[in-house]
Scaffold this motif. Structure first.
Motif, PDB file in Angstrom:
ATOM      1  N   GLN A  87     -24.335 -14.869  14.736  1.00 28.36           N
ATOM      2  CA  GLN A  87     -25.884 -14.584  15.125  1.00 28.36           C
ATOM      3  C   GLN A  87     -26.223 -13.334  15.191  1.00 28.36           C
ATOM      4  O   GLN A  87     -25.425 -12.411  15.811  1.00 28.36           O
ATOM      5  N   LYS A  88     -27.050 -12.652  14.567  1.00 23.79           N
ATOM      6  CA  LYS A  88     -27.535 -11.541  14.533  1.00 23.79           C
ATOM      7  C   LYS A  88     -28.405 -11.212  15.833  1.00 23.79           C
ATOM      8  O   LYS A  88     -29.517 -11.875  16.019  1.00 23.79           O
ATOM      9  N   LYS A 125     -39.287 -14.713  16.815  1.00 24.27           N
ATOM     10  CA  LYS A 125     -39.033 -13.811  15.828  1.00 24.27           C
ATOM     11  C   LYS A 125     -37.445 -13.198  15.691  1.00 24.27           C
ATOM     12  O   LYS A 125     -37.042 -12.583  14.439  1.00 24.27           O
ATOM     13  N   GLY A 126     -36.775 -13.543  16.960  1.00 27.50           N
ATOM     14  CA  GLY A 126     -35.467 -12.783  16.701  1.00 27.50           C
ATOM     15  C   GLY A 126     -34.561 -12.928  17.932  1.00 27.50           C
ATOM     16  O   GLY A 126     -35.345 -13.269  18.916  1.00 27.50           O
ATOM     17  N   ILE A 170     -26.103  -6.194  15.931  1.00 24.35           N
ATOM     18  CA  ILE A 170     -24.446  -6.450  16.086  1.00 24.35           C
ATOM     19  C   ILE A 170     -24.609  -8.025  15.638  1.00 24.35           C
ATOM     20  O   ILE A 170     -25.717  -8.650  15.849  1.00 24.35           O
ATOM     21  N   VAL A 171     -23.583  -8.535  15.427  1.00 25.81           N
ATOM     22  CA  VAL A 171     -23.188  -9.914  14.998  1.00 25.81           C
ATOM     23  C   VAL A 171     -22.212 -10.427  16.041  1.00 25.81           C
ATOM     24  O   VAL A 171     -21.192  -9.974  16.233  1.00 25.81           O
ATOM     25  N   LEU A 172     -22.493 -11.632  16.656  1.00 24.02           N
ATOM     26  CA  LEU A 172     -21.582 -12.284  17.489  1.00 24.02           C
ATOM     27  C   LEU A 172     -21.887 -13.936  17.286  1.00 24.02           C
ATOM     28  O   LEU A 172     -23.220 -14.354  17.116  1.00 24.02           O
ATOM     29  N   MET A 207     -24.396 -18.421  24.713  1.00 13.35           N
ATOM     30  CA  MET A 207     -23.971 -17.228  24.042  1.00 13.35           C
ATOM     31  C   MET A 207     -23.400 -16.334  25.474  1.00 13.35           C
ATOM     32  O   MET A 207     -24.104 -16.290  26.447  1.00 13.35           O
ATOM     33  N   GLU A 208     -22.439 -15.796  25.371  1.00 14.45           N
ATOM     34  CA  GLU A 208     -21.864 -14.968  26.641  1.00 14.45           C
ATOM     35  C   GLU A 208     -22.535 -13.435  26.501  1.00 14.45           C
ATOM     36  O   GLU A 208     -21.909 -12.783  25.626  1.00 14.45           O
ATOM     37  N   LYS A 209     -23.247 -13.051  27.476  1.00  9.89           N
ATOM     38  CA  LYS A 209     -23.934 -11.708  27.501  1.00  9.89           C
ATOM     39  C   LYS A 209     -22.665 -10.817  27.811  1.00  9.89           C
ATOM     40  O   LYS A 209     -22.768  -9.616  27.158  1.00  9.89           O
ATOM     41  N   SER A 210     -21.641 -11.020  28.541  1.00 12.61           N
ATOM     42  CA  SER A 210     -20.418 -10.266  28.760  1.00 12.61           C
ATOM     43  C   SER A 210     -19.781  -9.744  27.343  1.00 12.61           C
ATOM     44  O   SER A 210     -19.460  -8.496  27.152  1.00 12.61           O
TER      45      SER A 210
END
Length: 146
Positions: free
Chosen positions: A109-110, A92-93, A104-106, A1-4
């Protein structure tokens, strides 16, 4: 997953929040100017209530501007430990440490955005993959840090 991508979403949400507060302040000031009346005390009470609302909105705007300032200091570089700008997966998340703007959802994924000042982040600050921390008597394991 891209942090940018996550950082861009957070930045955009903060910009939207700032615009919302600026618009609300402008609208409230305009309605304050429209409350001219010869009712004496009622007029003053109404103006005071509007001024308190403006002050409240201004305080919220200042908090959001502070979040924006914090976000500008974050880069998309990978993190090895839990710190500001890190994306952290626990059992847990998924948490993005930046400004607390909610979920946010990306990529389906929450991701919960949390402030570095939150009790959760304080409990896991400085930890790295595989380490365990406890908050509210619940143990969590840091599964990944990006």
């Amino acid at each position: 997953m891209e942090k940018s991508k996550i950082l861009e979403i957070v930045r955009n949400k903060i910009i939207e929040k700032i615009q919302k507060f600026e618009n609300l302040i402008a609208e409230t000031r305009a309605s304050s100017n429209d409350t001219k009346s010869s009712m004496g005390d009622k007029y003053e009470t109404g103006r005071e209530m509007l001024q308190q609302e403006i002050n409240n909105l201004q305080r919220q705007l200042n908090e959001t501007l502070g979040q924006q300032s914090l976000i500008h200091k974050i880069n998309g570089e990978p993190s090895l430990k839990v710190q500001n700008g890190a994306l952290v997966k626990t059992d847990k998340g998924l948490f993005y440490i930046s400004a607390s703007i909610g979920e946010i959802v990306l990529e389906n994924q929450k991701i919960m955005t949390v402030s570095a000042e939150s009790p959760l982040v304080k409990a896991m600050a400085g930890l790295s993959k595989g380490q365990v921390f406890s908050i509210n008597n619940v143990n969590q394991t840091v599964e990944e840090v990006w």
